[in-house]
Every structure is written in C-alpha cells, then in structure tokens.
Design a protein around this motif. Structure first.
Motif, short mmCIF file in Angstrom:
data_model
loop_
_atom_site.label_atom_id
_atom_site.label_comp_id
_atom_site.label_asym_id
_atom_site.label_seq_id
_atom_site.Cartn_x
_atom_site.Cartn_y
_atom_site.Cartn_z
N LEU A 99 16.72 66.72 -24.72
CA LEU A 99 15.84 66.18 -23.63
C LEU A 99 14.47 67.21 -23.26
O LEU A 99 14.85 68.57 -23.36
N ARG A 105 15.80 65.46 -16.30
CA ARG A 105 16.70 65.66 -17.30
C ARG A 105 18.08 65.67 -16.94
O ARG A 105 18.89 65.13 -17.59
N GLU A 109 21.24 63.82 -18.93
CA GLU A 109 22.19 64.81 -19.71
C GLU A 109 23.67 64.37 -19.10
O GLU A 109 24.55 64.81 -19.65
#
Length: 302
Positions: A99, A105, A109
């Motif tokens: 990413l 992010r 994630e």
C-alpha cells in the motif's frame, strides 16, 4: 430470652421472604407470551437471545473440557496456533509494503491481521488469550486446589507451545529469500512500529487487548453464522488500535530478535512480559471476574 430471639429471627426471615415475593410479582414473567399460537411461541424461542447465564455456561463448559484435555493434545494444538497466528503478521506486513504511504494505510493493512485469528479460532487451535477466559471460569465456579493446578498446567502448556510456534514462524520470516521480500520487509516494518512502545504503554494496551479477546470468546456463542465477522472485527480493532497481543506480538519480537534489532533482555522484559501480564489481567482478572459477577446471583438462586 432465646425463644424471643428465635421469634425475632423468624419474623425477619418472613419479612425478607415477603419482600422478595412482592418484588418478584412486579417483574414481568418472560413466559407470559400473550395471545400467541404454539407455532408463534416456538418462533419467538428460536429468535430469543441467550441470557448471560446461558452464555456463561457455554463458555464455562468449554473451559472445563479444555482443563480435562491431555497435555500432549494441548501442546500440539498450541504449537499449531503459534504458527497460524504468524500469518496475521505476515499478511499485515504484506499489505503494509504494497500500500502507498498515506494516512489511510492502517485502515486497510489492519485487515491482514485478522487472517491468523480466523484460522486459529475457526480451527479450534489453542490460543493463550482464549484460555485466559475459558479455563478460568470453571475454577471461579468451583475453586479447588485440583482445579487451580489444572488451570496452571493448561496455561503453562499452551503458552509455551504458542511461543514455540511463533518462534518457528518468525524464523521462517527471517530466512532471506524464503518468502517474497515485500512480505518480510513489511513484517519487519510492522514489528519495528510495535517496538516503539515503552514497557508501560505495552502493559496498559495489553490489558485492553486481553479484555477484547475475552469479549470475543463471550460473543462467539451468540454469533452463530456471523462468527467469521465477529472474529474479524475484534482482531481488526486490535490491530487498528495498535494493542499488543502476547502471541502475535511474540512473532514480531522474535523476528526483531533474529534480525539483531533488539536484544534478548529488552525482548523479554520490555515486550513479552508486559504483553503477557497485561493480557492475563484483561482476559482473566478483569473480564472473567466481571462475567462471573453478573451471573453469580442467578447461579446461587438455582
């Protein structure tokens, strides 16, 4: 004089009994279903939520079964759980690498962190933070020396097996070129971020993590077909809030240890021990006592 005291105690007992009956009369009868057909009553029963006492009994029975399991079975199941939970760190690390470095992010994630927990719980492998609740409840219900010894044996075997499994998985991550570089580098990046916690932060956050794992165990009897989503939600929040989990955290600690980025002393006393103690407090001393406390009077009334 003795007869007078006896009469007084009898009067007080009758007064308490009448007060209880009066209070009970004011409470609506849950079985007073009104003008429903038998088919409609059956449908209501099927959709009724489990009462806290029923949830407690489900979890307590699972704990009693775990306490009675053979040590060798616990051991291999615990090793498998340690290996499986490593997939949480590997998956989260892979997403971290792939990413872009943008503020959102962590929202994406963190979904990778759910992978290992889904495998462990759905496969019914032995995870220490689940044992901290399920195995404690039978001992709280009937505290005996034998029960306490069985609890300590269960905790010790499962924790040691989990640590071995995580050490093996971290060893595979640390071997150069065994996995794609983006997986290893991502796992290292996630692990380094965890290592930024002070021991005090690690301990405090681990309490909340242990409580959330125990909450997950408590929710599963109600989840039925939604089990996957409940597991994924709790694991996702643990990752998103950056809460240490002693088993998944051990993968990160061992990986940094193998790569020489942390020494053995800080790894044990700065991370693993605060993770462990915090998870136990959150999962056992806090949640298990609260779970037992809310049903104790109902149990004694039976």
């Amino acid at each position: 004089m003795a007869e007078t005291r006896s009469q007084a105690r009898a009067c007080r007992s009758m007064s308490r009994h009448s007060t209880i009956e009066s209070a009970s009369a004011e409470v609506p009868d849950p079985d007073a279903s009104g003008p429903l057909t038998p088919e409609e009553r059956e449908e209501v029963e099927q959709h009724a939520h489990l009462r806290p006492l029923a949830i407690y009994e489900v979890v307590r029975r699972e704990g009693a079964e775990e306490l009675a399991r053979a040590g060798l079975s616990l051991w291999w199941s615990g090793v498998a759980a340690g290996l499986s939970i490593g997939l949480s760190i590997a998956s989260e690390g892979a997403l971290h690498s792939l990413l872009p470095d943008v503020p959102w992010r962590p929202l994406v994630e963190s979904t990778g962190y759910t992978v290992g927990f889904l495998i462990v719980i759905l496969a019914r492998q032995q995870l220490f933070t689940e044992v901290t609740l399920t195995a404690v409840l039978p001992v709280l219900a009937k505290p005996t020396r034998g029960g306490f010894r069985a609890l300590m044996r269960n905790w010790g075997v499962v924790l040691a097996a989990n640590m071995l499994g995580t050490a093996l998985f971290a060893g595979m991550l640390a071997i150069p070129d065994l996995l794609p570089p983006f997986v290893t580098e991502g796992a290292l990046a996630v692990s380094r971020h965890m290592a930024e916690l002070t021991p005090g932060q690690a301990f405090g956050r681990a309490i909340l993590s242990g409580w959330m794992m125990a909450l997950l165990v408590w929710l599963l009897p109600l989840a039925e077909a939604a089990r996957i989503w409940v597991i994924a939600l709790v694991a996702y929040l643990i990752a998103l809030f950056e809460l240490p989990h002693v088993v998944s955290g051990a993968v990160e600690v061992f990986l940094l240890l193998y790569r020489g980025e942390v020494a053995a002393g800080p790894a044990l006393f700065g991370f693993l021990l605060p993770f462990l103690v915090g998870n136990v407090i959150g999962g056992s001393a806090l949640f298990a006592l609260l779970a037992y406390g809310q049903v104790r009077e109902e149990m004694e009334a039976r």
